[in-house]
Design an enzyme around this catalytic site. Structure first.
Site, PDB file in Angstrom:
ATOM      1  CG  PHE A  32      -2.076   0.867   1.075  1.00  0.00           C
ATOM      2  CD1 PHE A  32      -3.112   0.794   0.588  1.00  0.00           C
ATOM      3  CD2 PHE A  32      -1.975   2.011   1.961  1.00  0.00           C
ATOM      4  CE1 PHE A  32      -3.605   1.710  -0.010  1.00  0.00           C
ATOM      5  CE2 PHE A  32      -3.499   3.179   1.395  1.00  0.00           C
ATOM      6  CZ  PHE A  32      -3.688   3.207   1.115  1.00  0.00           C
ATOM      7  CG  LEU A  64      -7.607  -5.754   6.849  1.00  0.00           C
ATOM      8  CD1 LEU A  64      -8.264  -5.432   6.550  1.00  0.00           C
ATOM      9  CD2 LEU A  64      -7.752  -6.149   8.286  1.00  0.00           C
ATOM     10  CD  GLU A  65      -6.255  -7.526   1.176  1.00  0.00           C
ATOM     11  OE1 GLU A  65      -7.210  -6.998   1.719  1.00  0.00           O
ATOM     12  OE2 GLU A  65      -4.941  -7.000   1.700  1.00  0.00           O
ATOM     13  CB  CYS A  95       3.765   1.021   6.497  1.00  0.00           C
ATOM     14  SG  CYS A  95       3.525   2.401   6.930  1.00  0.00           S
ATOM     15  CB  VAL A  96      -1.351   0.027   8.980  1.00  0.00           C
ATOM     16  CG1 VAL A  96      -2.938   1.205   8.995  1.00  0.00           C
ATOM     17  CG2 VAL A  96      -1.539  -0.795   8.626  1.00  0.00           C
ATOM     18  CD  GLU A 100      -9.455  13.599   8.105  1.00  0.00           C
ATOM     19  OE1 GLU A 100     -10.435  13.095   7.559  1.00  0.00           O
ATOM     20  OE2 GLU A 100      -8.858  13.686   7.371  1.00  0.00           O
ATOM     21  CG  HIS A 103     -10.071   0.869   7.279  1.00  0.00           C
ATOM     22  ND1 HIS A 103     -10.634   0.053   7.226  1.00  0.00           N
ATOM     23  CD2 HIS A 103      -8.831   0.846   6.795  1.00  0.00           C
ATOM     24  CE1 HIS A 103      -9.933  -0.484   6.528  1.00  0.00           C
ATOM     25  NE2 HIS A 103      -8.808   0.125   6.515  1.00  0.00           N
ATOM     26  NE  ARG A 142       7.554   3.047  15.213  1.00  0.00           N
ATOM     27  CZ  ARG A 142       8.258   3.960  16.199  1.00  0.00           C
ATOM     28  NH1 ARG A 142       7.737   4.966  14.964  1.00  0.00           N
ATOM     29  NH2 ARG A 142       7.782   4.680  16.634  1.00  0.00           N
TER      30      ARG A 142
END
Length: 172
Positions: A32, A64-65, A95-96, A100, A103, A142
């Protein structure tokens, strides 16, 4: 200056590498944030190769996958009819970054739970390198191999679990 997280990733990064003599790991990476994923991948590749192991990688759209992809790969690796190379351990990279909405919380919690479930229920050697951060600056700190090197740390965790399985005579 660091690239933006949304910048295109490095198309020259390989899909496999390392030596054939040691353990074989599958790197499952969420792309992503491509540039951040590339930094994590460089750290993981270096750690795996430094340990004398080999690796290959697959990509998935998001964090999520990753657990599902690992489960599918493990099923294929276990099948005697399948000609897929035996996989000794897994490195989850992604990475997430908080946004806002809530989710972020769901993606972070469910991806971590999915990896933990696979590790505990199936005894898989999984290094969790999914970054869960508040902002892009924290992600870069990181991800970069010359900073916190969480990609390398996830690979080292998977290698340590592979060694633990070997010590206790648990087949991979």
């Amino acid at each position: 200056m660091r690239p933006k997280a949304s910048d295109a990733g490095d198309p020259g990064l390989p899909y496999s590498g390392g030596t054939a003599g040691g353990p074989h790991l599958l790197i499952v990476e969420a792309r992503f944030y491509q540039a951040i994923a590339d930094a994590q991948l460089r750290g993981a590749m270096a750690a795996i190769e430094a340990a004398g192991a080999s690796w290959e990688r697959i990509t998935v759209p998001g964090a999520l996958e990753i657990p599902t992809a690992i489960r599918i790969a493990e099923q294929g690796s276990q099948s005697r009819a399948n000609r897929v190379r035996r996989i000794d351990g897994y490195v989850a990279l992604g990475c997430v970054i908080r946004g806002e909405t809530s989710h972020f919380d769901y993606v972070c919690g469910e991806s971590a739970r999915g990896l933990m479930d696979l590790g505990v229920s199936l005894g898989l050697a999984i290094g969790n390198g999914i970054l869960t951060v508040e902002n892009e600056e924290q992600a870069w700190a990181r991800a970069l191999p010359d900073e916190m090197n969480k990609g390398g740390g996830a690979a080292e965790a998977a290698l340590a679990l592979i060694e633990l399985r070997k010590r206790f005579g648990v087949a991979s």
